[in-house]
Design a protein around this motif. Structure first.
Motif, mmCIF file in Angstrom:
data_model
loop_
_atom_site.group_PDB
_atom_site.id
_atom_site.type_symbol
_atom_site.label_atom_id
_atom_site.label_comp_id
_atom_site.label_asym_id
_atom_site.label_seq_id
_atom_site.Cartn_x
_atom_site.Cartn_y
_atom_site.Cartn_z
ATOM 1 N N VAL A 93 0.802 -35.736 11.102
ATOM 2 C CA VAL A 93 0.389 -34.464 11.688
ATOM 3 C C VAL A 93 1.422 -33.932 12.688
ATOM 4 O O VAL A 93 1.710 -32.737 12.707
ATOM 5 C CB VAL A 93 -1.027 -34.578 12.314
ATOM 6 N N SER A 94 2.027 -34.790 13.481
ATOM 7 C CA SER A 94 2.994 -34.309 14.473
ATOM 8 C C SER A 94 4.284 -33.834 13.809
ATOM 9 O O SER A 94 4.855 -32.814 14.217
ATOM 10 C CB SER A 94 3.287 -35.384 15.512
ATOM 11 N N GLU A 95 4.741 -34.535 12.766
ATOM 12 C CA GLU A 95 5.942 -34.105 12.050
ATOM 13 C C GLU A 95 5.722 -32.757 11.368
ATOM 14 O O GLU A 95 6.590 -31.886 11.380
ATOM 15 C CB GLU A 95 6.366 -35.144 11.006
ATOM 16 N N CYS A 96 4.539 -32.579 10.793
ATOM 17 C CA CYS A 96 4.189 -31.332 10.126
ATOM 18 C C CYS A 96 4.177 -30.174 11.121
ATOM 19 O O CYS A 96 4.739 -29.114 10.859
ATOM 20 C CB CYS A 96 2.833 -31.478 9.456
ATOM 21 N N PHE A 97 3.548 -30.389 12.262
ATOM 22 C CA PHE A 97 3.479 -29.340 13.281
ATOM 23 C C PHE A 97 4.868 -28.989 13.798
ATOM 24 O O PHE A 97 5.217 -27.809 13.910
ATOM 25 C CB PHE A 97 2.580 -29.778 14.442
ATOM 26 N N ASP A 98 5.684 -30.005 14.099
ATOM 27 C CA ASP A 98 7.030 -29.753 14.619
ATOM 28 C C ASP A 98 7.891 -29.008 13.609
ATOM 29 O O ASP A 98 8.641 -28.093 13.976
ATOM 30 C CB ASP A 98 7.708 -31.068 15.012
ATOM 31 N N GLU A 144 6.795 -20.753 10.891
ATOM 32 C CA GLU A 144 5.850 -20.442 9.819
ATOM 33 C C GLU A 144 5.042 -19.203 10.194
ATOM 34 O O GLU A 144 4.497 -19.124 11.292
ATOM 35 C CB GLU A 144 4.894 -21.611 9.580
ATOM 36 N N PRO A 145 4.919 -18.235 9.288
ATOM 37 C CA PRO A 145 4.200 -17.010 9.636
ATOM 38 C C PRO A 145 2.688 -17.178 9.720
ATOM 39 O O PRO A 145 2.047 -16.545 10.540
ATOM 40 C CB PRO A 145 4.584 -16.042 8.529
ATOM 41 N N TRP A 146 2.112 -18.036 8.880
ATOM 42 C CA TRP A 146 0.666 -18.216 8.940
ATOM 43 C C TRP A 146 0.256 -19.451 8.163
ATOM 44 O O TRP A 146 1.031 -20.033 7.433
ATOM 45 C CB TRP A 146 -0.058 -16.980 8.434
ATOM 46 N N GLY A 147 -0.988 -19.868 8.380
ATOM 47 C CA GLY A 147 -1.535 -21.042 7.705
ATOM 48 C C GLY A 147 -1.843 -22.152 8.691
ATOM 49 O O GLY A 147 -1.567 -22.050 9.882
ATOM 50 N N VAL A 148 -2.446 -23.214 8.198
ATOM 51 C CA VAL A 148 -2.745 -24.399 9.005
ATOM 52 C C VAL A 148 -1.628 -25.402 8.768
ATOM 53 O O VAL A 148 -1.389 -25.822 7.636
ATOM 54 C CB VAL A 148 -4.116 -25.010 8.639
ATOM 55 N N TRP A 149 -0.943 -25.770 9.828
ATOM 56 C CA TRP A 149 0.178 -26.716 9.782
ATOM 57 C C TRP A 149 -0.004 -27.706 10.905
ATOM 58 O O TRP A 149 -0.127 -27.327 12.059
ATOM 59 C CB TRP A 149 1.511 -25.990 9.953
ATOM 60 N N GLY A 150 -0.024 -28.976 10.598
ATOM 61 C CA GLY A 150 -0.151 -30.003 11.627
ATOM 62 C C GLY A 150 -1.443 -29.891 12.410
ATOM 63 O O GLY A 150 -1.502 -30.212 13.584
ATOM 64 N N GLY A 151 -2.494 -29.428 11.769
ATOM 65 C CA GLY A 151 -3.795 -29.324 12.420
ATOM 66 C C GLY A 151 -3.953 -28.108 13.320
ATOM 67 O O GLY A 151 -4.974 -27.953 13.974
ATOM 68 N N GLU A 152 -2.970 -27.243 13.340
ATOM 69 C CA GLU A 152 -3.031 -26.026 14.159
ATOM 70 C C GLU A 152 -2.919 -24.804 13.265
ATOM 71 O O GLU A 152 -2.256 -24.830 12.228
ATOM 72 C CB GLU A 152 -1.901 -26.014 15.191
ATOM 73 N N LEU A 153 -3.539 -23.720 13.685
ATOM 74 C CA LEU A 153 -3.518 -22.480 12.936
ATOM 75 C C LEU A 153 -2.362 -21.615 13.425
ATOM 76 O O LEU A 153 -2.247 -21.341 14.626
ATOM 77 C CB LEU A 153 -4.845 -21.740 13.118
ATOM 78 N N PHE A 154 -1.503 -21.211 12.518
ATOM 79 C CA PHE A 154 -0.397 -20.312 12.828
ATOM 80 C C PHE A 154 -0.754 -18.917 12.339
ATOM 81 O O PHE A 154 -1.245 -18.749 11.221
ATOM 82 C CB PHE A 154 0.885 -20.764 12.116
ATOM 83 N N GLU A 155 -0.513 -17.934 13.174
ATOM 84 C CA GLU A 155 -0.713 -16.545 12.787
ATOM 85 C C GLU A 155 0.409 -15.732 13.407
ATOM 86 O O GLU A 155 0.630 -15.796 14.623
ATOM 87 C CB GLU A 155 -2.080 -16.042 13.261
ATOM 88 N N ASN A 156 1.122 -14.999 12.577
ATOM 89 C CA ASN A 156 2.298 -14.235 13.011
ATOM 90 C C ASN A 156 3.327 -15.118 13.711
ATOM 91 O O ASN A 156 3.951 -14.704 14.686
ATOM 92 C CB ASN A 156 1.893 -13.071 13.915
ATOM 93 N N GLY A 157 3.487 -16.341 13.223
ATOM 94 C CA GLY A 157 4.494 -17.239 13.766
ATOM 95 C C GLY A 157 4.119 -17.931 15.063
ATOM 96 O O GLY A 157 4.921 -18.655 15.627
ATOM 97 N N ARG A 158 2.902 -17.722 15.533
ATOM 98 C CA ARG A 158 2.450 -18.345 16.781
ATOM 99 C C ARG A 158 1.228 -19.207 16.527
ATOM 100 O O ARG A 158 0.433 -18.935 15.637
ATOM 101 C CB ARG A 158 2.075 -17.283 17.804
ATOM 102 N N VAL A 159 1.071 -20.223 17.357
ATOM 103 C CA VAL A 159 -0.119 -21.070 17.279
ATOM 104 C C VAL A 159 -1.260 -20.323 17.952
ATOM 105 O O VAL A 159 -1.117 -19.826 19.072
ATOM 106 C CB VAL A 159 0.125 -22.426 17.975
ATOM 107 N N CYS A 160 -2.395 -20.227 17.256
ATOM 108 C CA CYS A 160 -3.552 -19.565 17.870
ATOM 109 C C CYS A 160 -4.768 -20.480 17.741
ATOM 110 O O CYS A 160 -4.833 -21.341 16.869
ATOM 111 C CB CYS A 160 -3.804 -18.210 17.235
ATOM 112 N N ARG A 161 -5.714 -20.298 18.642
ATOM 113 C CA ARG A 161 -6.892 -21.153 18.684
ATOM 114 C C ARG A 161 -7.782 -20.977 17.468
ATOM 115 O O ARG A 161 -8.218 -21.925 16.845
ATOM 116 C CB ARG A 161 -7.687 -20.870 19.960
#
Length: 117
Positions: free
Chosen positions: A58-63, A70-87
């Protein structure tokens, strides 16, 4: 005549840097889980995060996702939207007067033929 030239230096470096992908829980080799990680549905996003929660990489994926912007999607257990991590993901339309509840979903077991050791 066409000649094929293969440069092993770059491919070897890319393989060692991205070798963690083969150990990811989301990798089922046929892409059946991919729609969960790029869904607009809150329930499916929560399922994707639950799969990531028990992933050994999970940490390697997130990093890597953060480094690739990444513009969007779930990566490393976090949600990315517009290239930013969002809750959490905002629904379409006007925001509600009170916040919507955070989804917490236990992981749905994978079918035996897709589960790996």
């Amino acid at each position: 005549m066409l000649e094929l030239v293969i440069d092993n230096t770059n491919s070897t470096a890319a393989l060692t840097n991205e070798g963690w992908r083969a150990r990811g829980r989301c990798r089922d080799l046929v892409g059946t889980l991919t729609p969960l990680f790029f869904s607009e549905n809150f329930y499916e996003i929560a399922r994707a995060k639950a799969i990531c929660a028990a992933c050994p990489v999970v940490s390697e994926c997130f990093d890597a996702a953060k480094a690739r912007h990444e513009p969007w999607g779930v990566w490393g257990g976090e949600l990315f939207e517009n290239g930013r991590v969002c809750r959490d993901k905002r629904p379409r339309g006007r925001p509600p007067r009170s916040g919507h509840p955070q989804f917490v979903i236990e992981e749905v077991p994978l079918p035996p033929d897709l589960a790996r050791a």
